[in-house]
Design an enzyme around this catalytic site. Structure first.
Site, short mmCIF file in Angstrom:
data_model
loop_
_atom_site.label_atom_id
_atom_site.label_comp_id
_atom_site.label_asym_id
_atom_site.label_seq_id
_atom_site.Cartn_x
_atom_site.Cartn_y
_atom_site.Cartn_z
N ARG A 1 0.84 -1.21 0.00
CA ARG A 1 0.00 0.00 0.00
C ARG A 1 0.88 1.26 0.00
O ARG A 1 0.54 2.26 -0.62
CB ARG A 1 -0.92 0.01 1.22
CG ARG A 1 -1.95 -1.13 1.23
CD ARG A 1 -2.77 -1.06 2.50
NE ARG A 1 -3.76 -2.12 2.61
CZ ARG A 1 -3.54 -3.30 3.21
NH1 ARG A 1 -2.37 -3.58 3.73
NH2 ARG A 1 -4.51 -4.20 3.28
N ASP B 1 -11.02 -4.50 8.24
CA ASP B 1 -10.13 -5.52 8.80
C ASP B 1 -10.87 -6.43 9.77
O ASP B 1 -10.69 -7.65 9.75
CB ASP B 1 -8.93 -4.84 9.49
CG ASP B 1 -8.02 -4.13 8.49
OD1 ASP B 1 -7.96 -4.57 7.33
OD2 ASP B 1 -7.37 -3.13 8.86
N ARG C 1 -13.13 -8.84 7.87
CA ARG C 1 -12.39 -10.01 7.32
C ARG C 1 -12.17 -11.05 8.43
O ARG C 1 -12.41 -12.23 8.24
CB ARG C 1 -11.05 -9.54 6.75
CG ARG C 1 -11.24 -8.80 5.46
CD ARG C 1 -9.93 -8.38 4.83
NE ARG C 1 -10.22 -7.78 3.54
CZ ARG C 1 -9.57 -6.75 3.02
NH1 ARG C 1 -8.56 -6.20 3.67
NH2 ARG C 1 -9.91 -6.28 1.84
N HIS D 1 -3.38 0.26 9.07
CA HIS D 1 -4.03 -0.61 8.10
C HIS D 1 -2.95 -1.24 7.24
O HIS D 1 -2.50 -0.67 6.27
CB HIS D 1 -4.99 0.21 7.23
CG HIS D 1 -5.66 -0.61 6.17
ND1 HIS D 1 -6.29 -1.80 6.43
CD2 HIS D 1 -5.80 -0.40 4.84
CE1 HIS D 1 -6.81 -2.28 5.30
NE2 HIS D 1 -6.51 -1.45 4.33
N1 LIG Z 1 -8.98 1.91 3.34
C1 LIG Z 1 -9.24 0.71 2.86
O1 LIG Z 1 -9.50 -0.22 3.60
C2 LIG Z 1 -9.27 0.50 1.37
C3 LIG Z 1 -9.93 -0.59 0.81
C4 LIG Z 1 -9.95 -0.74 -0.57
C5 LIG Z 1 -9.33 0.19 -1.38
N2 LIG Z 1 -8.69 1.25 -0.82
C6 LIG Z 1 -8.05 2.27 -1.63
O2 LIG Z 1 -9.07 3.06 -2.23
C7 LIG Z 1 -8.58 3.65 -3.43
C8 LIG Z 1 -9.56 3.41 -4.58
O3 LIG Z 1 -9.62 2.05 -4.89
P1 LIG Z 1 -10.53 1.55 -6.12
O4 LIG Z 1 -10.44 0.08 -6.15
O5 LIG Z 1 -11.86 2.20 -6.05
O6 LIG Z 1 -9.72 2.16 -7.35
P2 LIG Z 1 -10.32 2.54 -8.79
O7 LIG Z 1 -9.16 2.71 -9.69
O8 LIG Z 1 -11.38 1.58 -9.17
O9 LIG Z 1 -11.02 3.95 -8.55
C9 LIG Z 1 -10.30 5.10 -8.22
C10 LIG Z 1 -11.00 6.26 -8.92
O10 LIG Z 1 -10.40 7.48 -8.49
C11 LIG Z 1 -10.51 8.36 -9.60
N3 LIG Z 1 -9.61 9.51 -9.43
C12 LIG Z 1 -8.28 9.59 -9.59
N4 LIG Z 1 -7.86 10.85 -9.36
C13 LIG Z 1 -8.95 11.59 -9.05
C14 LIG Z 1 -9.16 12.94 -8.71
N5 LIG Z 1 -8.15 13.81 -8.63
N6 LIG Z 1 -10.42 13.35 -8.46
C15 LIG Z 1 -11.47 12.49 -8.52
N7 LIG Z 1 -11.31 11.18 -8.85
C16 LIG Z 1 -10.08 10.74 -9.10
C17 LIG Z 1 -10.15 7.49 -10.78
O11 LIG Z 1 -10.55 8.07 -12.02
C18 LIG Z 1 -10.89 6.22 -10.44
O12 LIG Z 1 -12.17 6.16 -11.03
C19 LIG Z 1 -7.20 3.04 -3.64
O13 LIG Z 1 -6.20 3.91 -3.17
C20 LIG Z 1 -7.24 1.78 -2.80
O14 LIG Z 1 -5.96 1.35 -2.39
C21 LIG Z 1 -8.65 1.41 0.54
O1 LIG Z 2 -5.21 -4.18 0.00
C1 LIG Z 2 -5.36 -3.10 -0.56
O2 LIG Z 2 -4.48 -2.57 -1.25
C2 LIG Z 2 -6.69 -2.41 -0.48
C3 LIG Z 2 -7.24 -2.30 0.89
O3 LIG Z 2 -6.38 -1.64 1.75
C4 LIG Z 2 -7.67 -3.63 1.46
O4 LIG Z 2 -7.26 -3.97 2.55
O5 LIG Z 2 -8.47 -4.31 0.78
#
Ligand SMILES: NC(=O)c1ccc[n+]([C@@H]2O[C@H](COP(=O)([O-])OP(=O)(O)OC[C@H]3O[C@@H](n4cnc5c(N)ncnc54)[C@H](O)[C@@H]3O)[C@@H](O)[C@H]2O)c1
Ligand SMILES: O=C(O)C[C@H](O)C(=O)O
Length: 313
Positions: free
Chosen positions: A88, A148, A151, A175
Site C-alpha cells: 500500500r 479488517d 475479514r 491498516h
Molecule cells: N482503506 C481501505 O480499507 C481501502 C480498501 C480498498 C481500497 N482502498 C483504496 O481506495 C482507493 C480506490 O480504490 P478503487 O479500487 O476504487 O480504485 P479505482 O481505480 O477503481 O477507482 C479510483 C477512482 O479514483 C478516480 N480519481 C483519480 N484521481 C482523481 C481525482 N483527482 N479526483 C477524482 N477522482 C479521481 C479514478 O478516475 C478512479 O475512477 C485506492 O487507493 C485503494 O488502495 C482502501
Molecule cells: O489491499 C489493498 O491494497 C486495499 C485495501 O487496503 C484492502 O485492505 O483491501
C-alpha cells in the site's frame, strides 16, 4: 442528508450504491476526474432504484465540486489501487497528490463536512487530508478497521460455522500487515472466542486477516471493493443517523495509548459529530508491543509524506 463520494471507481461506486440502496442519504453526489464516469455510475445506481425500491437520488459529476456544496459527509476514495507485488505504501506519491487536491476542493465547497478517507496508504492519506483540510481529528478520519475486523469476523464465522453477525471483534493499529489483533476482545454471541477455537487455528486466522487485502489483490489483480465500499457506507450511516456505533477507526491519537500525533486505528464512538469519543482499552504487554511496532511503521510513512511535501514546496 447530503453525502459526496469522491472517486467513482470500484470502492467509491460500491459505497454510493450501498448508501443509495439502504437510503442512508437522500442525496448522493459521486465525483470523478474521468469524463462521464461518475455520471454513468450514478445514473446506473438511480436506474436500479425502481427495481430494488429506494428513493435516494444519485448524481454524478466530472470534477465539478460546486455540485458537492454543503455535503454533510464526504468519502474520499480517489486514487490508485495497488497491483500484485505492490505494498500500500508504494501508492504514497501518486495518491498524496490526489488526496491533497481533492481535499482542497471538498473543504472549499463543504467547510462543515465530516471527511472519511479510504484511499491508500490509509493512515497516511488520512494524515494528508487532515493537513490539507485543517479540520480537527473528530472530523477527518479513515476507514480501515471496519474492513479488517469484517475479514477477521468472516474467517472466524467460516471456521466456527456460525453467523458472522454474532462475532464481535476489535483490531487496532495501522491498516497493513502490522495491524494489531486483539483476540482477548473477540466474542461469539458473548462467549470469548478462545473457548471455541484452538490457539493455532486462531493464530492462522489472525495472520490471514493481516494480509487479507493482499490475498484479494493476488486473486483479482486489483484491490477489494465490495467490503471496503460497504464499510465506508456503514461509517456514513453511523454519522448521519447519529447511531453512536463503536467501531475501530483510523484517527490521530492525541495522548491515548501513550501515542501522540500519529494516525492509527483505535476503537471510537461514531455519531453525528464524527468521532464522539476515543475508547482507551487496557492493553497487555504483548498488545502494547505490537501497537508500538505498528506506530513506528506508520510514523515512518508519515515522515516520508512530510519530506515529500517539503521537497515539493
Ligand atoms: N482503506 C481501505 O480499507 C481501502 C480498501 C480498498 C481500497 N482502498 C483504496 O481506495 C482507493 C480506490 O480504490 P478503487 O479500487 O476504487 O480504485 P479505482 O481505480 O477503481 O477507482 C479510483 C477512482 O479514483 C478516480 N480519481 C483519480 N484521481 C482523481 C481525482 N483527482 N479526483 C477524482 N477522482 C479521481 C479514478 O478516475 C478512479 O475512477 C485506492 O487507493 C485503494 O488502495 C482502501
Ligand atoms: O489491499 C489493498 O491494497 C486495499 C485495501 O487496503 C484492502 O485492505 O483491501
Amino acid at each position: 442528508m447530503k453525502v459526496t463520494v469522491v472517486g467513482a471507481g470500484n470502492v467509491g461506486a460500491t459505497c454510493a450504491d450501498v448508501l443509495a440502496t439502504r437510503e442512508i442519504a437522500n442525496e448522493i453526489v459521486l465525483v470523478d476526474i474521468k469524463e462521464g464516469f461518475a455520471e454513468g455510475k450514478a445514473l446506473d445506481i438511480w436506474q436500479k432504484a425502481p427495481i430494488i425500491g429506494y428513493d435516494s437520488r444519485t448524481v454524478g459529476v466530472t470534477g465539478d465540486y460546486t455540485r458537492t456544496a454543503d455535503s454533510d459527509v464526504v468519502v474520499i476514495t480517489s486514487g490508485l489501487p495497488r497491483k500484485p507485488g505492490m505494498s500500500r505504501d508504494d501508492l504514497i506519491s501518486t495518491n498524496a497528490g490526489i488526496v491533497k487536491t481533492v481535499t482542497e476542493q471538498v473543504v472549499k465547497y463543504s467547510p462543515n463536512a465530516i471527511i472519511i478517507v479510504v484511499s491508500n496508504p490509509l493512515d497516511v492519506m488520512t494524515y494528508q487530508a487532515h493537513l490539507t483540510s485543517g479540520l480537527p481529528r473528530e472530523k477527518v478520519f479513515g476507514m480501515a478497521g471496519i474492513l479488517d475486523t469484517a475479514r477477521y469476523r468472516a474467517f472466524l464465522a467460516e471456521a466456527l460455522n456460525v453467523s458472522p453477525k454474532d462475532i464481535q471483534a476489535v483490531l487496532m493499529g495501522g491498516h497493513g500487515d502490522t495491524m494489531v489483533p486483539l483476540p482477548r476482545y473477540t466474542t461469539v454471541g458473548g462467549i470469548p472466542v478462545t473457548e471455541l477455537i484452538g490457539k493455532e487455528e486462531l493464530d492462522a486466522i489472525v495472520q490471514r486477516t493481516a494480509v487479507g487485502g493482499g490475498e484479494l489483490v493476488k486473486l483479482m489483480g486489483t484491490s477489494a471493493w465490495y467490503a471496503p465500499g460497504a464499510a465506508a457506507a456503514q461509517m456514513v450511516e453511523a454519522i448521519v443517523r447519529d447511531q453512536r456505533r463503536v467501531f475501530p477507526v483510523c484517527i490521530e491519537l492525541q495522548g491515548e495509548y501513550g501515542i501522540n500525533g500519529v494516525y492509527l486505528g483505535a476503537p471510537v464512538i461514531l455519531g453525528r459529530n464524527g468521532i464522539e469519543k476515543v475508547i482507551e482499552l487496557q492493553l497487555n504487554d504483548e498488545e502494547k508491543a505490537l501497537l508500538e511496532t505498528s506506530r513506528g511503521h506508520v510514523k515512518e510513512v508519515m515522515d516520508a509524506l512530510d519530506n515529500m511535501s517539503k521537497a515539493s514546496a
